[in-house]
Design a protein around this motif. Structure first.
Motif, PDB file in Angstrom:
ATOM      1  N   CYS A  43       2.051   0.370   6.229  1.00 15.67           N
ATOM      2  CA  CYS A  43       2.844   1.529   6.649  1.00 15.67           C
ATOM      3  C   CYS A  43       1.975   2.554   7.370  1.00 15.67           C
ATOM      4  N   ILE A  44       0.783   2.807   6.828  1.00 18.03           N
ATOM      5  CA  ILE A  44      -0.141   3.743   7.465  1.00 18.03           C
ATOM      6  C   ILE A  44      -0.500   3.257   8.866  1.00 18.03           C
ATOM      7  N   SER A  45      -0.794   1.963   8.985  1.00 14.42           N
ATOM      8  CA  SER A  45      -1.170   1.394  10.277  1.00 14.42           C
ATOM      9  C   SER A  45      -0.048   1.531  11.296  1.00 14.42           C
ATOM     10  N   GLN A  46       1.187   1.301  10.859  1.00  8.71           N
ATOM     11  CA  GLN A  46       2.328   1.429  11.763  1.00  8.71           C
ATOM     12  C   GLN A  46       2.447   2.853  12.302  1.00  8.71           C
ATOM     13  N   VAL A  47       2.238   3.830  11.436  1.00 10.92           N
ATOM     14  CA  VAL A  47       2.372   5.229  11.854  1.00 10.92           C
ATOM     15  C   VAL A  47       1.248   5.623  12.810  1.00 10.92           C
ATOM     16  N   THR A  48       0.008   5.257  12.487  1.00  7.62           N
ATOM     17  CA  THR A  48      -1.110   5.639  13.359  1.00  7.62           C
ATOM     18  C   THR A  48      -1.030   4.932  14.707  1.00  7.62           C
ATOM     19  N   GLY A  78       0.978   8.753  15.203  1.00 12.98           N
ATOM     20  CA  GLY A  78       1.159   9.709  14.123  1.00 12.98           C
ATOM     21  C   GLY A  78      -0.109   9.930  13.316  1.00 12.98           C
ATOM     22  N   TYR A  79      -0.091  10.990  12.512  1.00 17.42           N
ATOM     23  CA  TYR A  79      -1.214  11.345  11.648  1.00 17.42           C
ATOM     24  C   TYR A  79      -0.809  11.186  10.190  1.00 17.42           C
ATOM     25  N   VAL A  80      -1.758  10.698   9.391  1.00 18.58           N
ATOM     26  CA  VAL A  80      -1.468  10.320   8.008  1.00 18.58           C
ATOM     27  C   VAL A  80      -2.507  10.923   7.072  1.00 18.58           C
ATOM     28  N   GLY A  81      -2.053  11.401   5.918  1.00 21.78           N
ATOM     29  CA  GLY A  81      -2.947  11.861   4.866  1.00 21.78           C
ATOM     30  C   GLY A  81      -2.784  11.003   3.627  1.00 21.78           C
ATOM     31  N   VAL A  82      -3.888  10.745   2.931  1.00 23.10           N
ATOM     32  CA  VAL A  82      -3.865   9.985   1.682  1.00 23.10           C
ATOM     33  C   VAL A  82      -4.601  10.803   0.628  1.00 23.10           C
ATOM     34  N   VAL A  83      -3.922  11.086  -0.474  1.00 19.48           N
ATOM     35  CA  VAL A  83      -4.469  11.936  -1.529  1.00 19.48           C
ATOM     36  C   VAL A  83      -4.620  11.131  -2.816  1.00 19.48           C
ATOM     37  N   GLY A  84      -5.821  11.163  -3.400  1.00 16.51           N
ATOM     38  CA  GLY A  84      -6.027  10.608  -4.730  1.00 16.51           C
ATOM     39  C   GLY A  84      -6.095   9.097  -4.814  1.00 16.51           C
ATOM     40  N   GLN A 137      -7.087   9.298  12.999  1.00 18.95           N
ATOM     41  CA  GLN A 137      -5.792   9.908  12.711  1.00 18.95           C
ATOM     42  C   GLN A 137      -5.485   9.940  11.211  1.00 18.95           C
ATOM     43  N   LEU A 138      -6.515   9.680  10.403  1.00 17.10           N
ATOM     44  CA  LEU A 138      -6.364   9.716   8.953  1.00 17.10           C
ATOM     45  C   LEU A 138      -7.077  10.929   8.373  1.00 17.10           C
ATOM     46  N   VAL A 139      -6.444  11.561   7.395  1.00 18.28           N
ATOM     47  CA  VAL A 139      -7.079  12.599   6.586  1.00 18.28           C
ATOM     48  C   VAL A 139      -7.109  12.065   5.160  1.00 18.28           C
ATOM     49  N   LEU A 140      -8.303  11.770   4.653  1.00 12.24           N
ATOM     50  CA  LEU A 140      -8.463  11.152   3.344  1.00 12.24           C
ATOM     51  C   LEU A 140      -9.007  12.175   2.357  1.00 12.24           C
ATOM     52  N   LEU A 200       2.920  11.495   7.921  1.00 20.07           N
ATOM     53  CA  LEU A 200       3.091  10.749   6.674  1.00 20.07           C
ATOM     54  C   LEU A 200       2.004  11.181   5.707  1.00 20.07           C
ATOM     55  N   VAL A 201       2.395  11.465   4.469  1.00 19.97           N
ATOM     56  CA  VAL A 201       1.428  11.797   3.424  1.00 19.97           C
ATOM     57  C   VAL A 201       1.707  10.902   2.223  1.00 19.97           C
ATOM     58  N   VAL A 202       0.654  10.231   1.743  1.00 18.00           N
ATOM     59  CA  VAL A 202       0.740   9.374   0.564  1.00 18.00           C
ATOM     60  C   VAL A 202      -0.026  10.051  -0.561  1.00 18.00           C
TER      61      VAL A 202
END
Length: 208
Positions: free
Chosen positions: A61-66, A70-76, A90-93, A114-116
């Motif tokens: 899903c992250i790959s599809q958005v980037t 798009g820009y994606v964040g992943v928390v925790g 394009q990732l904020v980890l 997208l934020v996970v």
């Protein structure tokens, strides 16, 4: 690689880092109702989707958005393997959000697509605890996906598991592709089910 925001022990400093990153990537907010993540149903923007703990699907899903810009964040989620994602810039980890993962998540939903947010321990958020995050979410443009966390009446629920590993034979071979069985249900009860193939044997999504 993706931008990593580390826990410095200073919450205000960490929030300032996140806001600076948001300013760098934020554009004109989209008013689209859904975000395409490669499934037959889009995940709704400005709303919560809960997803089962299936890292392969999350990475897809992250790959599809980037790939769509798009820009994606992943928390925790420090052990989520994102090495295969092409547009790492394009990732904020935020692998270690400290004692306030929801606060960190609420900053990211202001400007990303997208934020996970991941929790190792299954947890249901009470309406009181979820309210500040949901308020920020509605003001932004992000689709929020919770993994290991639950809220009352999410806009979409996604359950997924690997149903087949391709390329492995008795005593030899290597993994060429994965089949992931995906089941979804919207808030109004509309169901959908499909099989997603990831890898060299990749096929289109198949409804079943």
């Amino acid at each position: 690689m993706g931008t990593q925001i580390r826990d410095t022990g200073d919450r205000d400093h960490r929030i300032a880092q996140l806001r600076a990153r948001m300013a760098a990537v934020a554009g004109v907010p989209s008013r689209e109702d859904g975000l395409n993540v490669g499934l037959s149903l889009p995940v709704p923007r400005r709303a919560v989707t809960t997803m089962g703990d299936c890292p392969a699907l999350v990475v897809e899903c992250i790959s599809q958005v980037t790939q769509s810009g798009g820009y994606v964040g992943v928390v925790g989620w420090p052990d989520l393997c994102v090495a295969a994602i092409e547009r790492m810039e394009q990732l904020v980890l935020v692998p270690d959000p400290g004692s306030d993962p929801l606060g960190v998540t609420s900053v990211l939903v202001e400007g990303l697509d997208l934020v996970v947010c991941h929790s190792r321990v299954p947890l249901t958020l009470s309406p009181v605890r979820a309210r500040p995050l949901l308020g920020r979410l509605r003001k932004g443009k992000a689709a929020l996906v919770l993994v290991g966390l639950d809220v009352a009446s999410p806009a979409l629920r996604i359950d997924a598991h690997i149903s087949e590993i391709r390329g492995i034979e008795r005593g030899r071979g290597r993994i060429d592709a994965l089949d992931i069985d995906v089941r979804m249900r919207t808030r109004d009860g509309r169901p959908a089910r499909e099989t997603l193939t990831i890898g060299r044997a990749r096929e289109h999504l198949r409804a079943v």
